[in-house]
Write an enzyme that holds these catalytic residues in place. Structure first.
Site, short mmCIF file in Angstrom:
data_model
loop_
_atom_site.label_atom_id
_atom_site.label_comp_id
_atom_site.label_asym_id
_atom_site.label_seq_id
_atom_site.Cartn_x
_atom_site.Cartn_y
_atom_site.Cartn_z
CB SER A 122 -31.54 6.67 -15.30
OG SER A 122 -31.56 7.65 -16.30
CE1 TYR B 54 -29.46 3.64 -19.71
CE2 TYR B 54 -30.97 5.46 -19.28
CZ TYR B 54 -29.79 4.78 -19.00
OH TYR B 54 -28.97 5.23 -17.99
#
Length: 256
Positions: A148, A161
């Site tokens: 990410s 996350y």
């Protein structure tokens, strides 16, 4: 050299893609199938990958569905063994399935932290361990982890996350170090801002949408199918000497 030779062909290969029901996972599953792979699509519910499989069937591709809650280690292990039995081996593993929970760090529920870690890093490790063992024994295989932009930054109100996506990069490099000599390539893709259900709220917010587009040199969000080429490349012979790499597909976001 034969004119039919294609370094990016996945004919004769079997790929397992987690989180293949929609968004980026769906796009990658379809892309791998278009390149010739038999694709085993995984989601958390029965029939979750029906739309993905229907799209693959449109061009006579071959696909299967497996179901597992990635937060449950026993289900993850069972799915790995099931995937190995579909065609007899898994040549490409795409660890795409993930989850996110938002809350300020001072109030972040530990239950949310645990679930994000279970899904985003524990499940990819277990799948890589079980399927990777067979790849090492065969002397061939590709593992693609989905990282990410938050593998590079900390974000705001998404501590679990961000931590999990930093961890997936570390796992990618660690497995590459151990398995490269067995001809198993382990790499990651770091998607930028793509138009998916997960980013719908950001797209709908005029101010945030404008900020994001201004930061991206390409000046626009990515479309899910624009990620499939990177997945096909890292799954193919074209990446046989690439290992432990994180490929950003971000329209230039990191360059800005």
């Amino acid at each position: 050299m034969s004119q039919e030779y294609n370094v990016f062909s996945l004919a004769g290969k079997t790929a397992l893609v987690t989180g293949a029901s929609r968004g980026l996972g769906q796009a990658m599953a379809i892309g791998l199938a278009k390149a010739g792979a038999v694709v085993v699509c995984s989601s958390s519910r029965e029939g979750g990958c029906d739309a993905t499989r229907a799209s693959i069937a449109e061009f006579d591709g071959e696909s299967y569905e497996l179901v597992a809650d990635l937060s449950q280690p026993d289900q993850v292990r069972a799915m790995a063994e099931q995937a190995l039995g579909v065609t007899g081996q898994v040549d490409v593993l795409v660890n795409n399935g993930g989850t996110i929970a938002r809350s300020p760090a001072v109030d972040y529920p530990f239950e949310d932290w645990k679930r994000v870690m279970d899904v985003n890093i524990d499940a990819p490790f277990l799948l890589s361990q079980i399927i990777g063992k067979h790849m090492v024994q065969r002397g061939q295989g590709k593992i693609i982890n989905i990282a990410s932009m938050l593998s590079y930054t900390g974000g705001i109100t998404v501590p679990a996350y961000a931590a999990s996506k930093h961890a997936i990069v570390g796992l990618t490099k660690a497995l590459a170090n151990e398995w490269a000599s067995a001809n198993v390539q382990v790499n990651a893709i770091a998607p930028g801002y793509f138009r998916t259900d997960n980013t719908a709220a950001l797209q709908a917010d005029p101010e945030r949408n404008k900020e994001i587009e201004k930061r991206i040199p390409a000046g626009r969000w990515g479309e899910p199918e624009q990620l499939s080429g990177a997945a096909v490349f890292l799954a193919s012979q074209g990446s046989d000497y690439i290992n432990g790499h994180v490929l950003a597909v971000d329209g230039g976001w990191l360059a800005r």
